[in-house]
Write a protein that holds these residues in place. Sequence first.
Motif, short mmCIF file in Angstrom:
data_model
loop_
_atom_site.label_atom_id
_atom_site.label_comp_id
_atom_site.label_asym_id
_atom_site.label_seq_id
_atom_site.Cartn_x
_atom_site.Cartn_y
_atom_site.Cartn_z
N ILE A 273 0.85 -1.21 0.00
CA ILE A 273 0.00 0.00 0.00
C ILE A 273 0.87 1.25 0.00
CG2 ILE A 273 -1.63 1.33 1.40
CD1 ILE A 273 -2.78 -1.42 2.32
N ALA A 274 1.89 1.27 0.86
CA ALA A 274 2.77 2.43 0.91
C ALA A 274 3.48 2.62 -0.43
CB ALA A 274 3.79 2.26 2.03
N GLN A 275 3.90 1.51 -1.03
CA GLN A 275 4.57 1.60 -2.32
C GLN A 275 3.65 2.20 -3.38
OE1 GLN A 275 7.74 1.10 -2.84
NE2 GLN A 275 7.58 1.61 -5.02
N GLN A 276 2.37 1.79 -3.36
CA GLN A 276 1.42 2.31 -4.34
C GLN A 276 1.16 3.80 -4.12
OE1 GLN A 276 0.26 1.02 -7.08
NE2 GLN A 276 -0.98 2.86 -7.51
N ILE A 277 1.10 4.21 -2.86
CA ILE A 277 0.91 5.64 -2.56
C ILE A 277 2.08 6.45 -3.10
CG2 ILE A 277 0.79 7.33 -0.68
CD1 ILE A 277 -0.70 5.23 0.99
N LYS A 278 3.29 5.96 -2.86
CA LYS A 278 4.47 6.67 -3.37
C LYS A 278 4.47 6.71 -4.90
CE LYS A 278 7.47 5.37 0.52
NZ LYS A 278 8.65 4.58 0.96
N LYS A 279 4.10 5.58 -5.49
CA LYS A 279 4.09 5.49 -6.95
C LYS A 279 3.08 6.47 -7.55
CE LYS A 279 3.19 2.06 -10.62
NZ LYS A 279 2.80 0.65 -10.86
N PHE A 280 1.92 6.56 -6.91
CA PHE A 280 0.88 7.45 -7.42
C PHE A 280 1.31 8.91 -7.28
CE2 PHE A 280 -3.50 9.39 -6.88
CZ PHE A 280 -3.83 9.27 -8.22
N SER A 281 1.93 9.24 -6.15
CA SER A 281 2.43 10.61 -5.97
C SER A 281 3.49 10.93 -7.01
CB SER A 281 3.01 10.75 -4.55
OG SER A 281 3.69 11.97 -4.42
N ALA A 282 4.39 9.96 -7.25
CA ALA A 282 5.46 10.19 -8.22
C ALA A 282 4.91 10.39 -9.63
CB ALA A 282 6.44 9.02 -8.18
N SER A 283 3.82 9.68 -9.93
CA SER A 283 3.23 9.80 -11.28
C SER A 283 2.69 11.21 -11.53
CB SER A 283 2.12 8.77 -11.45
OG SER A 283 0.98 9.12 -10.67
N GLN A 284 2.48 11.96 -10.46
CA GLN A 284 1.96 13.33 -10.60
C GLN A 284 3.02 14.35 -10.15
OE1 GLN A 284 -1.03 13.91 -12.01
NE2 GLN A 284 -1.24 11.67 -12.26
N GLY A 285 4.28 13.96 -10.37
CA GLY A 285 5.36 14.90 -10.06
C GLY A 285 5.62 15.06 -8.58
N ARG A 286 5.59 13.94 -7.84
CA ARG A 286 5.78 13.96 -6.38
C ARG A 286 4.79 14.91 -5.72
NH1 ARG A 286 9.65 11.62 -3.93
NH2 ARG A 286 9.72 13.17 -2.26
N ALA A 287 3.54 14.70 -6.09
CA ALA A 287 2.47 15.56 -5.57
C ALA A 287 2.23 15.28 -4.10
CB ALA A 287 1.18 15.29 -6.37
N GLU A 288 1.71 16.30 -3.44
CA GLU A 288 1.32 16.16 -2.04
C GLU A 288 0.16 15.16 -1.94
OE1 GLU A 288 0.79 19.59 1.03
OE2 GLU A 288 -1.17 19.26 0.11
N VAL A 289 0.26 14.22 -0.99
CA VAL A 289 -0.76 13.17 -0.87
C VAL A 289 -1.81 13.58 0.16
CG1 VAL A 289 -1.17 10.79 -0.10
CG2 VAL A 289 0.85 11.34 -1.51
N HIS A 290 -3.06 13.44 -0.23
CA HIS A 290 -4.17 13.65 0.71
C HIS A 290 -4.80 12.28 0.96
CE1 HIS A 290 -4.47 18.16 0.69
NE2 HIS A 290 -3.49 17.89 -0.17
N LEU A 291 -4.57 11.76 2.16
CA LEU A 291 -4.87 10.36 2.45
C LEU A 291 -6.09 10.22 3.36
CD1 LEU A 291 -4.12 7.34 2.40
CD2 LEU A 291 -2.55 7.80 4.32
N ALA A 292 -7.11 9.56 2.84
CA ALA A 292 -8.26 9.16 3.66
C ALA A 292 -8.12 7.66 3.90
CB ALA A 292 -9.56 9.48 2.92
N PHE A 293 -7.92 7.30 5.15
CA PHE A 293 -7.64 5.89 5.48
C PHE A 293 -8.82 5.30 6.22
CE2 PHE A 293 -6.04 2.55 8.25
CZ PHE A 293 -5.30 1.78 7.37
N HIS A 294 -9.24 4.11 5.80
CA HIS A 294 -10.34 3.41 6.46
C HIS A 294 -9.92 1.97 6.64
CE1 HIS A 294 -14.42 1.58 6.87
NE2 HIS A 294 -14.65 2.71 7.49
N GLY A 295 -9.54 1.62 7.86
CA GLY A 295 -9.06 0.26 8.08
C GLY A 295 -8.62 0.08 9.52
N PRO A 296 -7.99 -1.04 9.82
CA PRO A 296 -7.55 -1.31 11.19
C PRO A 296 -6.47 -0.33 11.64
CG PRO A 296 -7.50 -3.31 9.84
CD PRO A 296 -7.69 -2.16 8.92
N TYR A 297 -6.50 -0.01 12.91
CA TYR A 297 -5.47 0.85 13.52
C TYR A 297 -4.09 0.23 13.35
CZ TYR A 297 -2.62 2.68 17.36
OH TYR A 297 -1.61 3.20 18.11
#
Length: 590
Positions: free
Chosen positions: A516-540
């Motif tokens: 998951i972390a790798q995909q978040i980084k990959k997605f940010s990188a695909s948009q020029g290392r864009a700032e990530v706005h993360l809505a997380f829904h899952g276990p603590y």
Amino acid sequence: MTRPPTRIELRVDAYETIAFEAANHLPRETGGILLGYQDNGTIVATHALVVEGQGATTNRYVRDDIRADELLQEFLQQRADDDPIGYVGEWHSHPSPSGPSTVDHAAMRATAKVSSTPIALLVFAPGATGAIFGLIARRQRFGKTTTKEAVVSVPPSRFPPLGPLPDGAVRGDGPVFISYRQSDGTAQADALEDLLRAAGLVVWRDHTDLRPGTTTDRLEQALTRGLSAGVLVVTPDIAHSDIVRERELPRLLQLDADPNFSLCIANTITRAGEEVKCDYDAPDRLLRLAPARTLADKKQANMRQPSGEVEIVRDLLMHRVEQRKPIIRAEARDFTIRVQSRPASSALDADEEDLHIRLKPSEDGRLPSRGGLELLQKTLPLTSDAVYTADAKSVRISGGAHLSVGLGVGAALPETKIGRVIVVDPEENAWTSAAPDDDPQTTELTIEPAQIGQDQAAALKHRVAIFVTLTPHADRTAFEQLVNDSADGFDAAEIISLGSTERIDPREAARLSAAIAQQIKKFSASQGRAEVHLAFHGPYTMAVLIGRYLNTLRTVVYEWDGNRKDEPRYKPVLVLEPGVTGGPIADVLP
């Protein structure tokens, strides 16, 4: 026939004034006049007035006669006409513990020569012993005057003598005791309490931990049944607290003689003429230890500067690690942290956990308190360093907290700094950052783009929105609203969810959190290392593990705001930016 007085009885009000003023004027002498009455061979001093003396030195005090008369008249004007209390003598201090000098004798004889009644003189020597000397001067027949030593009685202490500390009074995992004066020290004590709890240290506070019963008995129990450290908050009014001066401070000094105990002094007293500097001699003066340097010779934190609170937290965290490190090594066990952001805290939280992070609970329901997150922002760098210093092979986290707190705690324990992290859920399942050999490999992630209804031709915002949902049937409406109603907009949005199963097996946590972390980084990188706005829904547990990998991203973390029943939404609460000064929480949002 009236017997000439041979005794001087000092009442509480007069004694407290003399003892306080004598200590507060050190290293110079001070003094004033005594008020009271004569009763059957005794001069009873009920009050003492302070009369500043011009040019007072370490061995000389001459009171201002005009000012003394003004103060006397002001005092008498407030009394009833038949009140027997009136002028009965003089007092002054001797910083060196000595009785009345030949000059004092001569001065008293001169005063008695024009007085129709005997005159008392009290000489007070400030310090640990608080020696007090008495003299009575009176006019004899034919105008002759004499002085004679007098027996002085002081008001008895309302506390019984302290005994030695019992076994077990110092305990490595015990709470931190905060000693302070309520009238002007409560705000400082509150601030330190909240900061220490956010850093992982359990605190004993009177307003939450003092049990029903006699206050002094309950305090004695708290001070002798297992503390790890103490904080003495020194404010101007502490001079008037006999509880602090005669019970708490002596016990804290006894405890501090044990190398396993740590006593911190939070000094709020301003040095004359220097607003941001504190007066390091003030604690001894105000608590009547001077001229000894009992507290002046100890490390003091300057509360006139914001760094003072952080300095105390850092010192006590490192003290805790010093106490726990040998045990952790001997037992070859994990460094343990319990995290809570919802229930109210108390000294009963003290247990075998190495740290117990507690944040101020929220007052508005589901969201974490902003104040609690701001405390965490200050303490996480300190906590991270303390955990690193412990040199444990693994860190074991238990408890439960808001997901934003979990992401923040994880970001403070990055894989590049801390070895293995294990997060224990309420059913005692271990979710570990190291992939186990028995990962069932049954869960895969699904990655899908989210629609953005904005003008794609608009200028780049350098912001992407990501919804990570690791529980079944998550409501995506609030995330869609986040994406489409944002005033600043996003360049792209993506949803990461579970593909093949509805629930994650804890044995899959390492693989999935890294993916998951790798995909978040990959997605940010695909948009020029864009700032990530993360809505997380899952276990603590997964929030902590994913947070460990967000060390190269600037991430705005959202919390589910269920307080709005008609329109639940995701609300931004903090910004993670590990790797920068003061990180990993770079900002707490309103």
